[in-house]
Scaffold this active site. Structure first.
Site, PDB file in Angstrom:
ATOM      1  N   ASP A  47      29.204  10.515  70.194  1.00  0.00           N
ATOM      2  CA  ASP A  47      30.435  10.135  69.506  1.00  0.00           C
ATOM      3  C   ASP A  47      30.062   9.547  68.148  1.00  0.00           C
ATOM      4  OD1 ASP A  47      31.833  10.908  71.747  1.00  0.00           O
ATOM      5  OD2 ASP A  47      32.069   8.870  72.540  1.00  0.00           O
ATOM      6  N   ASP A 106      40.491  15.442  80.405  1.00  0.00           N
ATOM      7  CA  ASP A 106      40.214  14.049  80.727  1.00  0.00           C
ATOM      8  C   ASP A 106      40.872  13.749  82.061  1.00  0.00           C
ATOM      9  OD1 ASP A 106      38.926  13.851  78.343  1.00  0.00           O
ATOM     10  OD2 ASP A 106      40.372  12.515  77.382  1.00  0.00           O
TER      11      ASP A 106
END
Lengths: 199, 257
Positions: free
Chosen positions: B130, B11
């Site tokens: 997700d 990330d």
């Protein structure tokens, strides 16, 4: 021989990966679709991402189809750049350069086989080919493709994925690899260096 | 034989690697290019970079990072996070990424998948999904997992593949950051529902979790972040373990230049 490595440019992204890989080998290169520049090159690389029809159309628009067929300069097609060396592709019924007999066929899923064939796989390669000099048969290379080349007399590498297909080919001054040497770690760099120094 | 892929995920915010638990409480874990090189050297099969920058400046920093990664790293990598147009997909690929993952933007406008596939080919388009469990079904969430949608994960997975996406990156929001293992039922259901490769994400805590994702969840690749960043699992050790469990993996390279 004087001259540089020429990479034939498409309107697609992955030319840059090949340039970066050559730079890591300290090999200068030029990205071009100009025949006059290609004629002076010591080596030519045709990278490929996308699909067969638009790749052939791009070569036709640059008036390179007949020129490539006749060139004597050592030539490496990568991925789609290998596929267009064949006569035909089932992908949008495309006519290829026709240097190698046979048709590219789509992988057929039996319910468990994932398509595209994506990831690292091995190659049973022809140890006498300069392209694979110093490369162990246990080495892995990165693949991503949905169409596969048939086994022919020009096959110098075989890979299993549901079926056995040609993962590397050669005829005269032409070489083709279905995998991405520019994305296959040190083994891939070794193969690119072999092409530049030994083919 | 095609091998199961091990994928560290980085990330990235304003050019730096971060990783949170359940997407909050971010911790700094280093320079992305350096980390990418290290993972490549250690035998990672692929990398994923997710841009979590909120600003335009952060986004242009991210593109420059993609260029630097492409210069030094010789394994494939995917970039994602906030990419919302076919042009932005093309820029990321031109900067040197191999694949782009799309998430909220394709939920808002599914046609974007078709547009991108026509331009760059499906092999470069990863649909990131997700998911949270809701009773006996799996619901797709959007906006970095903060908002539920009305979509069922299986139905959505089939649609994105039908539209041409070449791979699925499936994150269990219930498991993300918990280190309690991937959601094997979800992985199995999605992997059986589509013909493209599936990357398992969310919940990895042990090497056995990764084995289970491949064997029981039928995932083609396993993704994890903090357990790699904080050296809780070493990739080489993980590959030896998976091989001992009968899973084909790519050992460290034999070739030298």
């Amino acid at each position: 021989m004087a001259g540089t490595v020429a990479i034939i440019s498409y309107r697609s992204g992955n030319v840059r990966s090949v340039v970066n890989a050559l730079r890591q080998l300290n090999v200068g290169c030029t990205v071009t679709a100009e025949r006059t520049v290609l004629e002076r090159a010591s080596r030519i690389i045709l990278p490929g991402v996308g699909e067969a029809r638009s790749a052939m159309e791009a070569l036709e628009q640059a008036s390179l189809v007949d020129w490539i067929r006749e060139t004597r300069i050592p030539f490496l097609g990568i991925c789609l750049g290998m596929q267009v060396l064949f006569e035909r592709s089932e992908e949008r019924s495309t006519t290829g350069l026709g240097l190698i007999p046979g048709t590219m066929a789509r992988f057929e899923s039996d319910g468990t086989l994932k398509i595209p064939h994506m990831g690292w796989n091995t190659i049973q390669h022809d140890a006498s080919s300069p392209l694979f000099n110093g490369i162990s048969p246990d080495e892995y290379f990165y693949f991503v493709h949905s169409y596969r080349a048939p086994l022919t007399d020009q096959t110098i590498g075989r890979t299993d994925y549901g079926v056995t297909f040609s993962s590397a080919v050669s005829i005269r001054n032409f070489y083709g690899v279905q995998f991405h040497p520019e994305k296959s770690g040190s083994a891939g760099l070794r193969l690119l260096r072999n092409f530049i120094e030994r083919c | 034989m095609l091998t199961a892929r091990i994928i560290p995920c980085l990330d990235v915010k304003d050019g730096r690697t971060v990783k949170g638990t359940n997407f909050v409480n971010l911790r700094d874990a280093g320079d992305p290019v350096e980390l990418a090189q290290r993972y490549s050297d250690e035998g990672a099969d692929e990398l994923v970079f997710l841009d979590i920058s909120a600003t335009l400046e952060g986004r242009s920093t991210f593109l420059r990072m993609v260029e630097r990664v492409a210069e030094v790293v010789r394994i494939p990598f995917t970039v994602g996070g906030g990419i919302g147009t076919a042009d932005a997909v093309r820029w990321a690929l031109e900067a040197g990424a191999d694949k782009v993952s799309l998430n909220s933007a394709i939920l808002a406008r599914p046609q974007l998948i078709d547009d991108c596939v026509r331009g760059v080919g499906g092999q470069s388009i990863v649909a990131a999904i997700d998911v949270r469990r809701q009773d006996s079904t799996w619901t797709v969430w959007t906006r970095a997992g903060t908002e539920p949608t009305s979509r069922d994960a299986i139905v959505w997975a089939r649609e994105v593949v039908e539209r041409g996406a070449g791979e699925l990156l499936v994150t269990s929001m219930d498991r993300d950051g918990t280190k309690s293992g991937y959601d094997l039922g979800l992985l199995r259901a999605l992997s059986d529902a589509v013909s493209v490769p599936v990357i398992a994400s969310g919940g990895a805590g042990t090497m056995k979790h990764m084995r289970d994702a491949v064997v029981d969840g039928r995932a083609d690749a396993v993704l994890a972040a903090s357990i790699f960043h904080y050296r809780e699992i070493q990739i080489e050790e993980l590959k030896r373990y998976l091989a001992s469990e009968g899973i084909p993996v790519r050992p460290a390279s034999f070739s030298t230049l």
